[in-house]
Write a protein that holds these residues in place. Sequence first.
Motif, PDB file in Angstrom:
ATOM      1  N   ALA A   1       0.841  -1.197   0.000  1.00 40.14           N
ATOM      2  CA  ALA A   1       0.000   0.000   0.000  1.00 40.14           C
ATOM      3  C   ALA A   1       0.876   1.246   0.000  1.00 40.14           C
ATOM      4  O   ALA A   1       2.035   1.209   0.419  1.00 40.14           O
TER       5      ALA A   1
ATOM      6  N   LYS B   1      -5.885  -2.711  -2.870  1.00 42.78           N
ATOM      7  CA  LYS B   1      -4.557  -3.132  -2.465  1.00 42.78           C
ATOM      8  C   LYS B   1      -4.681  -4.449  -1.703  1.00 42.78           C
ATOM      9  O   LYS B   1      -5.783  -4.831  -1.287  1.00 42.78           O
TER      10      LYS B   1
ATOM     11  N   ASN C   1     -11.065  -0.014  -2.116  1.00 45.27           N
ATOM     12  CA  ASN C   1     -10.579   1.347  -1.913  1.00 45.27           C
ATOM     13  C   ASN C   1     -11.742   2.306  -1.703  1.00 45.27           C
ATOM     14  O   ASN C   1     -12.787   2.213  -2.360  1.00 45.27           O
TER      15      ASN C   1
ATOM     16  N   HIS D   1      -2.593  -3.621  -8.248  1.00 42.09           N
ATOM     17  CA  HIS D   1      -3.885  -3.711  -7.565  1.00 42.09           C
ATOM     18  C   HIS D   1      -4.403  -5.136  -7.387  1.00 42.09           C
ATOM     19  O   HIS D   1      -5.543  -5.317  -6.942  1.00 42.09           O
TER      20      HIS D   1
END
Length: 434
Positions: free
Chosen positions: A258, A335, A291, A349
Motif C-alpha cells: 500500500a 490493495k 478502496n 492492484h
Amino acid sequence: MFILFVVSDWKTPNTPIAFKNVAVDIHISTALQQRGAKNVEFQPVGDLNKTYLYSAYYDNRSSPMIRIIAIVRNYSPLDTFICVSQTETKNLTIHETQLEFIPEPRSWGYAYQSAMIICKLTNSTQNTETVSVIEKSALRTNITLRPLNYMNVTKNKLKQNFSRCIPVLHDFHDKMALIQMLETDILLGMEHFIMYYNDDYPSTVGGVLEFYQSKGFLELHHWNLPINTGDIHYYGQIANMHDCLYRLMHRSKYVLFADIDEVVISPVFKSWLDLTNNLLKPNCASLQFPNVFFPIAFKSTNKKFSGMTDALKYNMTFFLKTTQTKVHSIGDRSKQLVKPESIYFLNIHSVLTYYCKESQTRPDSVYILYIYPVLKYFNMDPQTCNVNHKDAMLHHYRNNVTSDMNKPYVENTIMHTLSGHLIPNILKTMNSIK
C-alpha cells in the motif's frame, strides 16, 4: 582474483548450445565485491541492451533457484544471460539461466520492463553466497570474464508476522502523513516496514525515517534507478514490488502492499491479527481490500473526538477528513495483503499469478487435467479472497480531487475510535524527532 574452471557439454533449456572444454577465467575485482556486498543498488550486466540488476534471492519452494530482480529492455531474448555463483569457499559454478518478464499491460509501451533472471541451482550449489550475471555470448570463446555486477544472495528466516511494502519515495515532503500512516499500522499490529527512496530522501521527512529506523520498525533501501524515468512505469514500481515481495518471503508471514496515503481500517476487527484470523480462509493466498477515498480537499469534520485540539493544530488528516466517497469495486484501486510464499507475480492492484507447488513439479498436462480440478473442486487452490467493505476498507487520503471520487458521500468517523490511543502516539513521535 582469477579462477579457472572448465565447462563441458553445458546446455540451457532454451538454446541447446554445447561448450566443449571452454576454459574461462573469472575475475571479480575486490572493489566490486566490497561494493556489492555492502550496498543494494542497481548494477549493470554490461550487455548491449543495457540490462540492470538490483537484488538476488534464494527460492527453494520447488527446485532450488536464485531469483534476480532486474529491469530489461522489452525486446530482450529470453536466453541472453548466464549466472555465475560463488560459495563461501570461492568455488564458482555456471548455471542454467532463464529470463522471465513480469507481466504488465501492453498499452504501457515502455522501453524497459521489470523482470526476473532465474538461476537454476543443483543440490551441490544451494550454499551459494553471491551471484553475478554475464551475457551468454561471452562463453563462446576462451576468455577472461570480468563481471560488472556482484550480489549477495539473500536467504531469509521467519522474523515477523506482519510487514508492509511502500513504493519509492519521490518528491515526498508530508511529514505528518508519513507519521500518521506508520503509527496507525503499528497500533494495529504491523511490525515491519520496507521503503525505497530515489537519490537522497527530502530533509523534511528524513528525521521521521531515521527515527523509525532507530526503533527497528523501518528498513530503507536506495532505489537508484539507472535509466530515464520515462522509460519504465513509475520509477520501476513493478520491479520494486517484487523486490519487496521476495525480500520478505520466508521472513514475514503476511505482507501488505500500500502507498503512504493509504491505511486499512476495519470497523469489526481491532488488529491485523484479529482480521487475518477471521478473514483468511485456508485457501486464501491474499486478501483484497476495496478502496475508498477520503479527499483532503473536502472540509474537515465538526464532530468532537478525543485529541481534536492537537489534530487541528498539526493537521492530522486521518481524523479531520471524514467524508467518504463511493466505495470502489474490488480490482479498482484495491490493495492486497498476501502470503508471500504463495505469490509468483503481482501487479499494483491484484495478484497476477499464484505459486502452486504441484504446478511447478508436475508436467503441465498432468497438472491441468488431474491435479488442478481436484484442488478447485475442494476449494484448495491458492486464490484471492475479496474483503467486504463492511469488514475492512482501504482508506485513501488523497490531496487532489479526481474524477473517480464518486457520490454518494457519507461521513465515516471510524478513525475517531482510535484517536484516544493514536493521537498521543503521534505526538510522542513528533516530540522525539524534534
